[in-house]
Scaffold this active site. Structure first.
Site, PDB file in Angstrom:
ATOM      1  CB  SER A  68     -63.508  60.193 -67.704  1.00  0.00           C
ATOM      2  OG  SER A  68     -63.561  61.284 -66.775  1.00  0.00           O
ATOM      3  CG  ASP A  69     -59.365  64.460 -70.959  1.00  0.00           C
ATOM      4  OD1 ASP A  69     -58.745  64.589 -72.012  1.00  0.00           O
ATOM      5  OD2 ASP A  69     -59.171  65.188 -69.963  1.00  0.00           O
ATOM      6  CD1 TRP A  70     -60.460  67.849 -64.864  1.00  0.00           C
ATOM      7  CD2 TRP A  70     -59.658  65.903 -65.546  1.00  0.00           C
ATOM      8  NE1 TRP A  70     -59.674  67.351 -63.848  1.00  0.00           N
ATOM      9  CE2 TRP A  70     -59.199  66.142 -64.237  1.00  0.00           C
ATOM     10  CE3 TRP A  70     -59.284  64.697 -66.151  1.00  0.00           C
ATOM     11  CZ2 TRP A  70     -58.369  65.247 -63.534  1.00  0.00           C
ATOM     12  CZ3 TRP A  70     -58.470  63.814 -65.461  1.00  0.00           C
ATOM     13  CH2 TRP A  70     -58.021  64.087 -64.176  1.00  0.00           C
ATOM     14  CB  SER A 126     -64.401  63.409 -71.623  1.00  0.00           C
ATOM     15  OG  SER A 126     -63.988  62.400 -70.708  1.00  0.00           O
TER      16      SER A 126
END
Ligand code: GLC
Length: 720
Positions: free
Chosen positions: A259-261, A263
């Protein structure tokens, strides 16, 4: 544009803590336990681990630790595995080489150079114990003012695909996993946690997914990073259509999805959609919440095995668990890498205007005045996670020009808020040449917010005031994307677009100014005369530069509240992004996609298309001869565009389907050949749904920009 808090945040983004030390544990101290059985088949090693690991250990493996790591599971011998940003160099973990921004690598149109730079970045990662590179980013330039356009490869899906493949191959050849990002449609950072990209299937397939597909199916990226934003109302980190149906079932992706940070917005959502690793920590994927979800029956233990298995399999595949974290044969930076970064900047910087003023004639010049806020504070990259915090060296434009100026005196003229300070006016007037350094700093162009279309900080006023005193102006523009140039272009005689040129930008720019290097960069995006010309801006914000702390920090709330706050950007322009729009509407841009001047001239001839009539799926070979008709060696980018002369669905006027960059000595000629397979003629038909080629005639257009077709012919595709 910025209130104090945002500026402080932006500066914080520039100098993060060094994660490895935050936990008091340097990478070289990692408990490298090693794992016997490197000769054992990977699947056996994975299943042996999954059967011996406790559920809590598997859950721990699926969530980040210490902001950039996959945690160690010492009981079963798994060491921690570290990641780092990103695409223009290793961001933190001490000194590294800052290469030109990814957009500049795209502007080089040089696949070999891109691979070399990427390999060098990966070597530096290995020297620091980094095993996962959190890049490259491949989101398409839908709007010119996206704050992260500098991190991506431009407006065209074919160019982005052709650049991302060698980039990933370069990095992964050194045993470092790439994380192609941000999957998908992260085309604005205006309010990235809430910008819901509403995009139809055909547009998604033809414009926004191709570079991701190339990264997965051609370059075999080890990881994919889900984006912050929702796509068609579903957050990327819980978007099963993207993370499972397309990524895994259609494209055969066998790595792990990260995942993006910050998110993620729930426990079940990401797990059921196909996410494997939550970063930067286990906010939602943690032992307590996962065990509860298993008890509730909303997820199954097999889900966790699948996630942990994807991570383990990929780390084994890249040998990460079978080697020491730090490869002592690699250097964290080196003069060779600095040289490579300089060469990459030289090959990407794009000459947009030259009214007989360039290259500078050192015999006739005695004084050069250097003006503008970015002459001394020349940004090496855009702001945010892509910025290399401690470059091994840094040469700003003023220093670079002084280094190369020989007997010419190079004087810096102070200015403030667009005004030339009085003591400098006399010197400015006397100068033979004025170098005007303009553009965006790494605060004004950065991740987590979008940028101004017009130049910031009184720069338009500075241009006017400078031109009133001395008209022999060459402008050096630092910008990672298209911006407003039309209003001030007449005031300058020469213009280089330097993008963000990396740590040696000053030296590269000087080499081009004095003609030691012949410019060969080409625009990876369209530069319009005005902001309103971009159709995509009709479904975007009116003032992209306006931002707030709330936008930047994003929602910390659970999904249902986050969903309520979604703001939808309708991608109503569909396929017609960049030159696809401008050419189809016959709208004149200021500078077209693929444009870039040289100090020499080239002639295109002898276009040959064989067969010029054939089956729908038959490969078509196109060759063209190019001669350097000038007095200076130089490189040209031969661009091949395909037009479907008649189709049952609207198609863009033409689309890039081939390019080659060649270097030619004066009077030298070379023949370039392209082999166009069925993809070069296909389009995605929602009605099928699927890719298709319709019988009929296609135009093959070859030139040195989308706005300068020099030779063309046609091919007829017949139903089989
Ligand atoms: C950031 C970025 C992503 C980066 C990650 C780690 O928010 O969106 O591109 O790799 O977090 O810094």
């Amino acid at each position: 544009m910025f209130n104090k808090r945002i500026k402080m945040f932006a500066q914080k983004m520039m100098s993060p803590d060094k994660p490895g030390e935050m936990s008091g544990k340097k990478i070289e101290d990692a408990d490298f336990l090693g794992l016997t059985g490197a000769e054992t088949p990977i699947e056996q090693r994975v299943s042996r681990l999954l059967s011996s690991m406790a559920l809590s250990e598997k859950i721990d493996l699926c969530s980040g630790y210490d902001s950039l790591a996959i945690r160690a599971i010492p009981r079963v011998g798994l060491p921690s595995v570290w990641s780092s940003d990103a695409s223009s160099g290793i961001r933190s973990f001490d000194t590294a080489t800052a290469f030109p921004a990814p957009i500049a690598l795209a502007a080089s149109w040089d696949r070999t150079l891109v691979k070399e730079c990427a390999s060098a970045i990966a070597e530096e990662a290995r020297a620091k114990g980094i095993s996962i590179l959190l890049g490259p980013g491949v989101n398409i330039h839908r709007v010119p003012t996206c704050g992260r356009n500098f991190e991506y490869f431009g407006e065209d899906p074919y160019l982005a695909s052709e650049i991302v493949v060698p980039y990933i191959e370069g990095v992964q050849s050194k045993g470092v996993i790439t994380t192609v990002k941000h999957f998908a449609c992260n085309n604005s950072d205006f309010d990235r946690h809430r910008n819901n990209a509403s995009v139809d299937e055909r547009t998604l397939r033809e414009i926004y997914l191709p570079a991701f597909k190339a990264a997965v199916t051609q370059a075999k990226t080890g990881s994919v990073m889900s984006a912050y934003n929702p796509i068609n109302g579903v957050y990327a980190s819980e978007n099963k259509m993207l993370l499972t149906n397309i990524l895994r079932d259609e494209w055969g992706f066998d790595g792990f999805v990260i995942s993006d940070w910050i998110s993620t917005y729930s426990t079940e959502g990401p797990i059921k959609a196909g996410l494997d690793l939550e970063m930067p920590n286990g906010k939602w994927i943690n032992v307590k919440m996962v065990k509860k979800a298993i008890e509730n029956g909303t997820i199954a233990p097999e889900d966790i095995d699948r996630m942990a298995g994807n991570i383990l399999r990929t780390l084994f595949k890249f040998g990460i668990y079978d080697r020491a974290p730090i490869d002592t044969s690699c250097k964290p930076h080196s003069p060779e890498h600095t040289h490579l970064s300089t060469e990459a900047a030289k090959e990407s910087i794009t000459l947009l205007k030259n009214d007989k003023i360039l290259p500078l004639n050192q015999e006739k010049i005695t004084t050069i005045a250097v003006v503008g806020p970015l002459a001394k504070d020349t940004p090496i990259g855009g702001g945010g996670s892509c910025l290399v915090i401690s470059p091994s060296s840094q040469t700003d434009i003023l220093t670079g020009v002084q280094n190369a100026s020989g007997d010419i005196s190079v004087i810096y003229i102070e200015s403030k808020e667009g005004e030339i300070l009085s003591e400098g006016k006399h010197l400015l007037k006397k100068a033979d040449i004025v170098l005007l350094c303009l553009g965006y700093s790494n605060i004004e162009e950065s991740e987590t917010y979008d940028k101004m279309w017009r130049l910031p900080n009184f720069q338009e006023k500075l241009i006017r005031n400078t031109a009133r005193i001395n008209s022999n102006i060459v402008s050096l523009l630092l910008s990672g994307s298209a911006c407003e140039i039309d209003s001030w272009l007449p005031a300058v005689k020469g213009l280089f677009l330097c993008y963000f040129p990396g740590q040696s930008g000053g030296n590269a720019i000087a080499s081009l100014l004095f003609g030691e290097t012949n410019p060969s960069g080409k625009l990876p995006f369209t530069i319009a005369k005005q902001f309103a010309d971009y159709k995509s801006n009709e479904n975007y914000v009116k003032h992209p530069e306006r931002t707030s702390f709330r936008q930047i920090m994003g929602p910390k709330r659970v999904l249902k509240k986050a969903k309520k706050q979604m703001k939808t950007f309708e991608y109503k322009e569909g396929l017609f992004v960049g030159y696809r729009q401008f050419d189809t509407e016959k709208l004149e841009p200021l500078f077209p996609f693929g444009f870039g001047l040289s100090y020499t001239t080239f002639e295109f001839s002898d276009l040959n298309i064989t067969p010029d009539s054939g089956g729908l799926k038959e490969t078509v070979s196109v060759s063209c001869s190019v001669r350097n008709t000038g007095k200076m060696a130089g490189s040209e980018v031969i661009q091949l565009y395909v037009k479907d002369n008649e189709s049952s669905l609207p198609r863009p006027e033409k689309e890039l389907k081939g390019f080659e960059k060649i270097n030619l000595e004066p009077q030298e000629a070379k023949t370039v050949t392209f082999n166009l397979n069925k993809e070069a003629f296909s389009f995605y038909d929602n009605r099928l749904p699927g890719w298709t080629i319709e019988p009929g005639d296609f135009t093959i257009a070859v030139g040195n920009s989308s706005g300068n077709i020099l030779v063309s012919g046609s091919v007829s595709k017949k139903a089989e």
